[in-house]
Design an enzyme around this catalytic site. Structure first.
Site, PDB file in Angstrom:
ATOM      1  N   ALA A 164       3.129   1.747   2.963  1.00  0.00           N
ATOM      2  CA  ALA A 164       4.339   0.931   2.838  1.00  0.00           C
ATOM      3  C   ALA A 164       5.354   1.629   1.938  1.00  0.00           C
ATOM      4  O   ALA A 164       6.557   1.610   2.209  1.00  0.00           O
ATOM      5  CB  ALA A 164       4.001  -0.447   2.282  1.00  0.00           C
ATOM      6  N   HIS A 182       5.530   6.432  -2.549  1.00  0.00           N
ATOM      7  CA  HIS A 182       6.844   7.000  -2.873  1.00  0.00           C
ATOM      8  C   HIS A 182       6.667   8.477  -3.206  1.00  0.00           C
ATOM      9  O   HIS A 182       7.422   9.332  -2.761  1.00  0.00           O
ATOM     10  CB  HIS A 182       7.465   6.310  -4.091  1.00  0.00           C
ATOM     11  CG  HIS A 182       7.557   4.818  -3.985  1.00  0.00           C
ATOM     12  ND1 HIS A 182       7.511   4.002  -5.075  1.00  0.00           N
ATOM     13  CD2 HIS A 182       7.686   4.000  -2.906  1.00  0.00           C
ATOM     14  CE1 HIS A 182       7.622   2.731  -4.691  1.00  0.00           C
ATOM     15  NE2 HIS A 182       7.725   2.712  -3.375  1.00  0.00           N
ATOM     16  N   ARG A 230      12.864  -4.316   6.043  1.00  0.00           N
ATOM     17  CA  ARG A 230      13.307  -4.126   4.656  1.00  0.00           C
ATOM     18  C   ARG A 230      14.812  -4.260   4.423  1.00  0.00           C
ATOM     19  O   ARG A 230      15.302  -4.021   3.328  1.00  0.00           O
ATOM     20  CB  ARG A 230      12.805  -2.797   4.109  1.00  0.00           C
ATOM     21  CG  ARG A 230      11.493  -2.975   3.342  1.00  0.00           C
ATOM     22  CD  ARG A 230      11.026  -1.698   2.713  1.00  0.00           C
ATOM     23  NE  ARG A 230      11.946  -1.134   1.760  1.00  0.00           N
ATOM     24  CZ  ARG A 230      12.050  -1.507   0.479  1.00  0.00           C
ATOM     25  NH1 ARG A 230      11.293  -2.466   0.022  1.00  0.00           N
ATOM     26  NH2 ARG A 230      12.924  -0.940  -0.313  1.00  0.00           N
ATOM     27  N   CYS A 263       0.818  -1.216   0.000  1.00  0.00           N
ATOM     28  CA  CYS A 263       0.000   0.000   0.000  1.00  0.00           C
ATOM     29  C   CYS A 263       0.853   1.268   0.000  1.00  0.00           C
ATOM     30  O   CYS A 263       2.072   1.240   0.044  1.00  0.00           O
ATOM     31  CB  CYS A 263      -0.932  -0.007   1.205  1.00  0.00           C
ATOM     32  SG  CYS A 263      -0.054   0.121   2.774  1.00  0.00           S
TER      33      CYS A 263
END
Lengths: 545, 457
Positions: free
Chosen positions: A67, A198, A98, A64
């Site tokens: 994230a 992003h 991550r 999503c």
């Protein structure tokens, strides 16, 4: 050990039809446009549909917006206290998962990456609003840690109940005076994938942090590296290479980064874009506001690394730099070549599939090519059409309701700090020498005719592909890993690299060759069947008397 | 130092959670649903929830975790998620052909007030649920309770298919709680050894500890079947293992269908396993076979052999209430001293219970529910311990403070074995003590001076 059955030549159109066959008509219509047979046209690429909604019920690889924002972009920055405003889960799942590495070994270096901060909203916060709790949480974080900056990330319910996180952030920033506080409206339901996150992250970093520190850093040939997240130490290897060439990396967005790096990014002289998808618009904004041009680079693959270094050297037009770059390439390549040749003997002719990210499915094809492996099929999880077909399609991209939700910053040249690093004439002369600015041709032109390019591949299609083509390796993420491996095909994580890395740069290339060699040639894939399963008949066996 | 900003000075925090010792409800519901045969868990929310839960469960179990999502966009969030869920149900049955879909909600769908019973009913009436297939559901708002609550809610949700026939089936329902697939297997083995027919639900053994054989089955052999779930009201009784994970469903069966229930601790360690076996034999009216006595005796033997290394060792524990209660009792049984016991899951009863179990310890015992690992770390800085027991996140504390760690609980992201080696029952107790002893003695071997370093321990 059993020998693997060689794949029969397959007709991509048949495979595509097979993948679509079981879908309800509505689903089949939508997926049809996201599965493209690469016709490898001479001057054109066929059109693919990308960056569209995930179909409910279809087991997608995507995550999503939160994230993408908190996990991917801001995750690797060590000295910002990142507070997730929401119920506990989102903060928990994005806590250290991550594999972003960071070097916080300097005296007094802050490192909050090992921490998870959350407002852990409860039902009463959902009913009565969570702003007070958020304000209190920011205060507590400030009192405990006195960080340079505090960032706030909205989760789904925050947008729905209408908490004004930006107002709270502004208020607290003014109250503290020595701590930058800013917020991200990155609710999970915004946009269709991580890609929206992003964008939201980068917009806010550009708005609230970039340009905060004008002081020029020492060092020649100053660049920013955009879209490199230091998974498994990739950024460390790239930094090592840059340093040895005498290139100064002002800021990496955002692997191994700090607040101050972002704040002084506008002082660099060139932006080098690694992951086009997650950050190309920041490069554009830095150019418009500060006059820094950008080029596409790729440090995945030894050949690509050398090419990218030469590109940077070509931009600066400095013989000393070019000399250092050539000397380094000459020094590093023999070890790479030796490893490559050694591995190629065992990997040459094998096949791969890559379904990952917004750049990696493209970049990693280079590495596979270097060890003689062919990419049969590839696609992105959250990319847009330009990442497939190249930037030339940008003017023709459809702006749908979902993309309209994501803010596009309108950027003007900075009245004091705009300073074009190269003038028009110089740009032309550089272009005449073959240096291309603001250009990315996308993944598709680099792929062979007849390969399948599939956007937002799902579990069902992945299984069909693997059963049909029997690739020697499949690359995707952790969620896909074991359903593929159960089929007897090794699955390499290219989001977080399983536990390996770095894979960037020269040393990274060697690591990757060896890792792929290990995976495709592991004995384990020959143990799937017990002897009595291979030869169940009892007739020819001896009998205990 | 990895957690270099954590200081020993404890200040009260009202709003900021740092390094949580819990996660949200939906992941518990997803794990529970995987313990139903032929079931595809479905997350009704934005797709990130499902992606995060699948990732976390995959990293822990190292197995495929198939689950679907309603993939909310802004539109669905504003206008309601009904259309998305209906489309999802239709697509899932068409493409993946599960026997069951188990839908759980998220903070998103709960906040906008999506009504699962109504939407499921609509799906049924409009023919989106094929004949003989099922849709289970549970409301699992992330802003209430923890992952444990979500597990409990989904287990209770499974009982929607219960259909009493009026004739007892002679079986005992056992609700194991959130334990590993290997633990579920072990509970089944013990019940079989005692000679009791049980219905274990959920049951992730055979689902999340599957073989590598070149085959991928989206719906493996394991899991409690719908037929078995239907028959749960006909059982002679229910044993719920763990108040937080399992009691709700057991009491539900009791109040709705008059199936008598007992809530026990999870069978970790000697005494909790004793109570489990004792309850099993009484509820089924059977004698305990010698094999069980043998296993018990072996555990007692090990306790006696290794007591010298356990005695008065201080331990910090973090995890979920049900396993922690049993573990604290077990440690006390072998004369170890749990001095810091903390869970992120809410529950004052947890604090009370731990205080009871540790009464009379020669050390002051810190206990908190609804707390976080930042506080645990501060406690450890103020009162150091010989051992930490908890999930993989504890390794940051363990490394900074140079304390041995035994990984236990969820998630374990950096070791394997938890899927395969049970820690419940007597044999599981042996396994647990072996791990504890190994950690303590590895440390002793590392720290002993050359003069006092010894071959025989």
């Amino acid at each position: 050990m059993t020998t693997k059955r060689k794949p029969v030549p397959l007709n991509p159109a048949e495979i595509k039809a097979e993948m679509l066959k079981r879908y309800p008509p509505k689903v089949a219509r939508r997926r049809d446009k996201q599965i493209m047979i690469n016709e490898a046209l001479a001057n054109d690429t066929p059109e693919i549909t990308a960056n569209v909604r995930t179909i409910p019920g279809i087991i997608s690889m995507r995550g999503c917006t939160y994230a993408g924002c908190k996990g991917v972009i801001l995750g690797p920055t060590r000295d910002i206290v990142n507070i997730t405003h929401g119920p506990i889960g989102c903060g928990f799942y994005s806590w250290l998962t991550r594999r972003n590495q960071t070097d916080a070994s300097g005296a007094g270096d802050a490192n909050y990456m090992t921490y998870c901060f959350s407002t852990d909203m409860q039902d009463k916060d959902i009913i009565f609003g969570g702003e007070k709790k958020l304000e209190q949480a920011i205060q507590e974080a400030y009192d405990l840690f006195h960080p340079k900056a505090i960032a706030v990330f909205a989760t789904c319910p925050v947008g729905l109940i209408g908490d004004d996180i930006h107002a709270v952030a502004k208020r607290m920033k003014e109250k503290f005076g020595d701590c930058n506080v800013f917020a991200f409206s990155c609710e999970g339901y915004k946009g269709v994938s991580q890609s929206a996150g992003h964008h939201i992250a980068n917009n806010q970093i550009f708005r609230h942090v970039v340009g905060e520190k004008d002081e020029k850093r020492p060092g020649g040939f100053q660049i920013n590296l955009l879209g490199e997240y230091n998974i498994g130490g990739d950024g460390f290897e790239i930094d090592r290479i840059l340093k040895r060439c005498g290139i100064t990396n002002i800021a990496t967005f955002s692997g191994n980064s700090t607040y101050d790096q972002f704040a002084s990014a506008h002082t660099a002289d060139l932006n080098c874009v690694m992951c086009h998808r997650s950050i190309n618009y920041v490069a554009d904004m830095l150019e418009t506001r500060y006059g820094i041009p950008w080029v596409k680079v790729n440090f995945i693959g030894a050949g690509a690394t050398a090419k990218s270094l030469r590109k940077i050297a070509a931009y600066f037009e400095n013989p000393e730099l070019s000399g250092q770059v050539e000397a380094l390439i000459a020094e590093e390549m023999p070890a790479v070549e030796a490893a490559r040749k050694d591995v190629h003997a065992r990997t040459g002719g094998k096949t791969a599939m890559l379904f990952v990210g917004g750049s990696r499915a493209h970049h990693y094809q280079e590495l596979f090519k270097e060890i003689g492996m062919k990419t049969l099929s590839a696609g992105y999880e959250f990319a847009h059409r330009d990442d497939y077909e190249g930037r030339r399609v940008i003017p023709h991209l459809k702006v749908d309701a979902d993309s309209r939700n994501i803010e596009e910053l309108v950027v003007e040249p900075d009245p004091e700090r705009f300073q074009p690093r190269i003038d028009g004439d110089r740009q032309k002369s550089l272009e005449a020498k073959g240096l291309t600015f603001k250009d990315y041709e996308g993944m598709v032109p680099d792929m062979a005719a007849g390969t399948l390019v599939i956007d937002d591949l799902n579990q069902y299609e992945a299984e069909k592909l693997v059963r049909a083509f029997k690739p020697d390796i499949f690359c995707a993420g952790i969620k896909e890993k074991f359903s593929i491996q159960k089929l007897g095909v090794p699955m390499k994580q290219l989001h977080s690299y399983d536990s390996g890395g770095p894979y960037a740069g020269f040393r990274g290339a060697i690591n990757f060759y060896r890792e792929i060699d290990r995976m495709v040639n592991s004995k384990v894939w020959g143990y799937m069947k017990a002897p009595w399963q291979e030869n169940p008949e009892l007739s020819a066996t001896y009998v205990w008397e | 130092m990895l957690l270099r900003h954590t200081s020993a000075e404890i200040t009260e925090r009202k709003a900021l959670t740092i390094n949580p010792a819990k996660t949200c409800q939906p992941i518990g519901a997803m794990y529970a649903a995987l313990g139903v045969h032929g079931c595809l868990p479905h997350s009704h929310g934005s797709q990130g929830c499902c992606a995060y839960h699948r990732s976390a469960l995959t990293r822990h179990y190292k197995e495929p975790i198939s689950a679907a999502t309603s993939s909310f966009t802004e539109g669905a969030s504003v206008f309601g998620g009904q259309a998305n869920l209906l489309a999802a149900i239709e697509n899932i049955f068409a493409v993946y052909e599960p026997e069951v879909i188990a839908v759980h909600t998220t903070c998103l769908s709960e906040t906008i007030g999506d009504d699962l019973p109504q939407i499921t009913e609509k799906a049924r009436r409009s023919g989106k649920i094929p004949e003989g297939r099922h849709v289970l559901y549970a409301s699992t708002p992330s802003y209430v309770g923890s992952h444990v609550t979500g597990f409990s809610n989904m287990v209770k949700g499974m009982l929607a298919v219960a259909e009493p026939t009026g004739t007892k089936n002679g079986r005992v329902n056992i609700i194991p709680g959130w334990v590993e697939p290997a633990d579920m297997e072990e509970i089944k083995r013990l019940a079989a050894l005692v000679g009791v027919d049980i219905t274990l639900f959920p049951d992730t053994s055979g689902v999340l500890n599957g073989p590598l054989s070149g085959e991928f089955h989206m719906f493996p052999e394991g899991g409690v079947t719908i037929k078995q779930l239907k028959s749960t009201p006909d059982s002679i009784g229910t044993l719920a293992l763990g108040e937080w994970c399992s009691a709700d469903a057991a009491r539900h069966l009791d109040s709705l269908f008059k199936v008598p229930c007992r809530v026990l601790e999870m069978p970790y360690g000697l005494k909790a396993t004793d109570r489990f076996i004792d309850a099993l034999r009484k509820i089924a009216g059977v004698p305990v076979p010698e094999e069980v006595n043998l296993e018990r005796g072996q555990l007692v033997d090990l306790i006696s052999d290794m007591h010298q290394y356990f005695y008065h060792k201080k331990v910090a524990l973090v995890g979920d209430p049900d396993p922690l209660i049993a573990l604290v009792e077990f440690l006390a049984t072998v004369d170890m001293c749990p001095v810091h016991v903390l869970t992120g899951t809410p529950g004052k009863r947890f604090e009370k219970k731990i205080k009871q179990l540790t009464a009379g310890m020669p050390f002051n015992v810190n206990v908190r529910s609804s707390a976080d690992m930042f506080l645990l770390h501060q406690w450890i800085k103020n009162e150091p311990v010989d051992l930490i027991i908890g999930n993989s996140y504890c390794k940051y504390i363990a490394r900074d403070e140079d304390i041995p760690l035994v990984r236990f609980g969820f998630p374990i992201l950096d070791r394997v074995g938890h899927q395969y080696f049970p820690t419940v029952g007597y044999k599981g107790g042996i396994r647990l003590l072996e791990k504890v002893l190994g950690a303590l003695l590895d440390r002793k071997d590392r720290d002993d001076s050359e003069q006092s370093f010894e071959l025989v321990l």
